[in-house]
Design a protein around this motif. Structure first.
Motif, short mmCIF file in Angstrom:
data_model
loop_
_atom_site.label_atom_id
_atom_site.label_comp_id
_atom_site.label_asym_id
_atom_site.label_seq_id
_atom_site.Cartn_x
_atom_site.Cartn_y
_atom_site.Cartn_z
N LYS A 83 11.38 1.62 10.06
CA LYS A 83 12.56 2.15 9.35
C LYS A 83 12.27 2.34 7.87
O LYS A 83 12.59 3.37 7.28
N LEU A 84 11.64 1.32 7.28
CA LEU A 84 11.36 1.35 5.84
C LEU A 84 10.55 2.57 5.45
O LEU A 84 10.84 3.26 4.48
N PHE A 85 9.48 2.83 6.23
CA PHE A 85 8.60 3.95 5.89
C PHE A 85 9.01 5.25 6.59
O PHE A 85 8.41 6.28 6.39
N ASP A 86 10.01 5.15 7.44
CA ASP A 86 10.50 6.30 8.22
C ASP A 86 9.35 7.02 8.93
O ASP A 86 9.15 8.23 8.77
N PHE A 129 6.75 6.02 -1.91
CA PHE A 129 6.89 4.57 -1.80
C PHE A 129 6.48 3.84 -3.08
O PHE A 129 6.75 2.65 -3.22
N PHE A 163 -0.65 8.58 7.31
CA PHE A 163 -0.39 7.18 6.95
C PHE A 163 0.53 7.13 5.74
O PHE A 163 0.18 7.61 4.66
N LYS A 164 1.72 6.57 5.93
CA LYS A 164 2.69 6.56 4.82
C LYS A 164 2.52 5.35 3.92
O LYS A 164 2.78 5.44 2.72
N GLY A 165 2.11 4.23 4.49
CA GLY A 165 1.92 3.06 3.66
C GLY A 165 1.96 1.77 4.45
O GLY A 165 2.16 1.79 5.68
N GLY A 166 1.77 0.68 3.74
CA GLY A 166 1.73 -0.62 4.41
C GLY A 166 2.25 -1.74 3.54
O GLY A 166 2.34 -1.61 2.32
N ILE A 167 2.59 -2.81 4.21
CA ILE A 167 3.03 -4.03 3.54
C ILE A 167 2.14 -5.16 4.03
O ILE A 167 1.88 -5.24 5.24
N VAL A 227 0.87 -1.18 0.00
CA VAL A 227 0.00 0.00 0.00
C VAL A 227 0.91 1.24 0.00
O VAL A 227 1.26 1.75 1.06
N ALA A 280 -4.77 -1.48 7.37
CA ALA A 280 -4.50 -0.34 6.47
C ALA A 280 -5.83 0.23 5.98
O ALA A 280 -5.99 1.45 5.89
N LEU A 315 10.70 -8.25 2.05
CA LEU A 315 10.28 -6.84 2.11
C LEU A 315 10.60 -6.21 3.46
O LEU A 315 10.77 -5.00 3.55
N SER A 342 -6.37 10.81 5.69
CA SER A 342 -5.39 9.92 6.32
C SER A 342 -4.03 9.96 5.64
O SER A 342 -3.02 9.55 6.23
#
Lengths: 422, 422
Positions: free
Chosen positions: B347-350, A315, B304-308, A309, B291, B319, B300
């Motif tokens: 860390k990935l999405f900071d 991203f 909200f930066k994102g999701g995996i 997402v 998410a 990932l 949002s």
């Protein structure tokens, strides 16, 4: 002795239903299960926690129906009045029910919790009822056989009620009544608006045998056609309906994605499993809802590898290697970007298919060229990527729903080789 | 002239409501909106597309209510019978309604579609009604002022009905009736079972002023307390309720996450925005639902930066850099793995916070040591990671819901510094 004339009225009890705080999902569940065993629901009434209203509705319903099924008002707290009302209605009183108390003790033992005084009071039931064990909660169900009518009272918590229906109520009803055949078949369609669909199948509809009735049930992106048959045996109705549906498939076969309660994610799951194929998703504006729909199906881990997402545009670059320049020049909501997203998502997860989505769910995010409701999506296979553009409306929730459903339909069409035909 | 005694009965029409194919979300919406303007819903009835039943319900409702609001049965197809029934009921007949036809023409022009004959017939309305423009669909609403009762008929498609309520029905009702005060305040709690909560606040509840009524509304992981006041002015009721709620906060302040219709994702959104903080998620068994809940809130994208969704375990490694050995030795559903997932996701999405989830939603996936319903989750901040273990039940859908809600609550407690207190 069997009772005849099998119709049921559902009474849902609770102020929360009247002030709109709770959406009544119980009635639909109950009606479905009753229908399956040939009991028709002819009316549903919701009343508040008001004893006089409850008594009135009970009396009225008993004049029309052979089964009266209530939910709600059985909690341990002061606002729950169903048991007292039932005592008034039947002229009985509350007594301590040994078997219910044992069920409660067992429940608390399993959960490793202490029983409170309030919980203990839940084993007090009207003395003319048969207690129905509630394995998932503290309020027992009740079964009353009174003047050749059956009255059933169940807790309002959905999973408690569902378990009681399955394990206690349905078997008892089947035992108590001689049930006649009602046949339902629902045909799920997508891609045609209700009026266009009605035009397309008008002649077919007029030629339906008189024992069948057809209803149109529209939902976002989907129109369900419900065929109901009565007046013959179940097997006759089933055979007749199969012939009718075969004719219908000649007219709108590509638009039919499933039958009865089959949902699109379920249909897709079956297709993928049967072909031993896999899928992954990269969804921006639908924010995880597409992955959620796919994974709502038990066993989806067999064909769903995972999703990204990339809500923040950076991203799309960092996780899906979409060229930063492309996002700057074409915009994140563009054909070019969803194509890259789908292609790279498929590679990343090494799946047979990948779906990508980028759009403006709203209410914010619109630009002079791109309005709220604009959604681009793409589907990648091992040898090609195809994109589609949609313009939905202004409502965020509806846009998210329509987006995810449209992406699922794109996948269905790709799997079935229907995509280029349209 | 104003009418008095403001209560409303809602009648929903359609076989689909009785066979359980459609969940009635309309009634809750309507009840909410009517309550806000001081009209109480005292009963809701659902009947099938059966003219006699419809007439009976209309007659009965008119004996008890001053407003009768119907939805459904207005489509262009044969199974839709509401207009004919209304003509019978009022002793009127269908006539071609010019203003409705113009509305229809406008709608089809905007959509760039051709009007069919069936659509044209939708402009034929009972001659005693005022047509209400439906901007989102082809079936107009209708307003009847008959023997000092108001009858309203709206289409059953939710967003069409909602738009008609907002733009047409509510303004007209406010004009037609002199409305009295009803005050509702809902207190949303999480973390205490209904009976434990009831014990905890028993004295507070007994000491409520007599103009207030309290109801308990349990949902998965949440208990809402609804306080309803009547019999005084709106301002008096509001002031009194504020005092009561301040006392309640002394007892269960940490468990209260919001008020009225505020949902947990909304509350979290406000908290994050006010502190200018961000969040990301790595969710396995909840499959995108967390998410989705976060992104169901407008705006949002600010936090909200994102999701995996690393549904297949290999993507927890690929990932989120979770050590492959760790997954092999501890299992994907383990404290160690969710801790790594949360730390690396952050860390990935900071982001300031990251939530991670790994569990067994069921029905498959259980092992001798780990049963269906076992869920591990963790929350990472810039300086620490904390994990929590949950054992939910056997129902997949419920497990997904409880998992996502519990993760949101974990985040709320972390943001508010409540996590170590419990």
């Amino acid at each position: 002795m069997y009772l005849c004339a099998m119709n049921c009225e559902i009474i849902t009890i609770g102020d929360e239903l009247l002030i709109g705080q709770v959406i009544d999902t119980n009635s639909a569940y109950i009606a479905n299960r009753l229908n399956e065993i040939g009991i028709r629901v002819t009316r549903r009434t919701a009343v508040g926690d008001v004893p006089d209203d409850m008594i009135n509705v009970l009396s009225d319903a008993s004049l029309r129906a052979s089964v009266i099924l209530m939910t709600g008002g059985l909690g341990p707290t002061k606002d729950d009045k169903t048991k007292d009302v039932l005592c008034d209605y039947f002229g009985t009183s509350l007594t301590f029910n040994e078997s219910s108390f044992k069920d409660l003790e067992e429940l608390f033992k399993t959960r490793g919790r202490e029983m409170t005084e309030l919980n203990r009071s839940q084993a007090e039931l009207p003395d003319n009822c048969i207690a129905l064990q509630n394995k998932l909660g503290t309020a027992p169900g009740m079964w009353f056989d009174h003047n050749d009518k059956i009255y059933i009272s169940l807790p309002g918590v959905p999973y408690e009620m569902e378990n009681l229906m399955k394990e206690q109520v349905l078997p008892r009803l089947k035992e108590r009544f001689k049930l006649e055949a009602v046949f339902h078949r629902t045909i799920q369609t997508t891609g045609l608006a209700e009026s266009v669909l009605a035009d397309r199948i008008r002649e077919w509809e007029s030629a339906l045998p008189p024992c069948f009735k057809l209803a149109y049930l529209p939902a976002p992106g989907i129109v369900r056609l419900r065929l109901t048959g009565e007046g013959k045996t179940y097997d006759e109705l089933k055979a007749l309906s199969e012939k009718c549906i075969a004719d219908l498939r000649e007219l709108i076969g590509d638009q039919i994605f499933g039958y009865d309660d089959e949902r699109l994610p379920e249909v897709i799951g079956k297709l993928l499993k049967s072909q031993n194929q896999t899928v992954s998703v990269a969804e921006s504006c639908s924010g995880g809802y597409l992955a959620h729909l796919i994974t709502s199906i038990a066993g989806s881990s067999e064909y769903f590898k995972g999703g990204i997402v990339p809500y923040d545009n950076s991203f799309k670059t960092k996780l899906l290697s979409v060229d930063k320049e492309l996002i700057l020049t074409k915009g994140a909501v563009s054909e070019e970007v969803v194509i890259e997203m789908a292609r790279n998502c498929r590679k990343l997860f090494d799946t047979d298919y990948a779906l990508s989505i980028s759009g403006i769910a709203g209410p914010g995010g619109a630009t002079p060229e791109k309005s709220v409701g604009l959604v681009w999506m793409a589907i990648a296979t091992r040898d090609k990527v195809q994109a589609r553009k949609f313009q939905f409306g202004k409502n965020r929730t509806l846009n998210i729903t329509l987006t995810a459903n449209s992406a699922l339909e794109l996948l269905r069409r790709e799997i079935l080789g229907l995509l280029n035909a349209n």
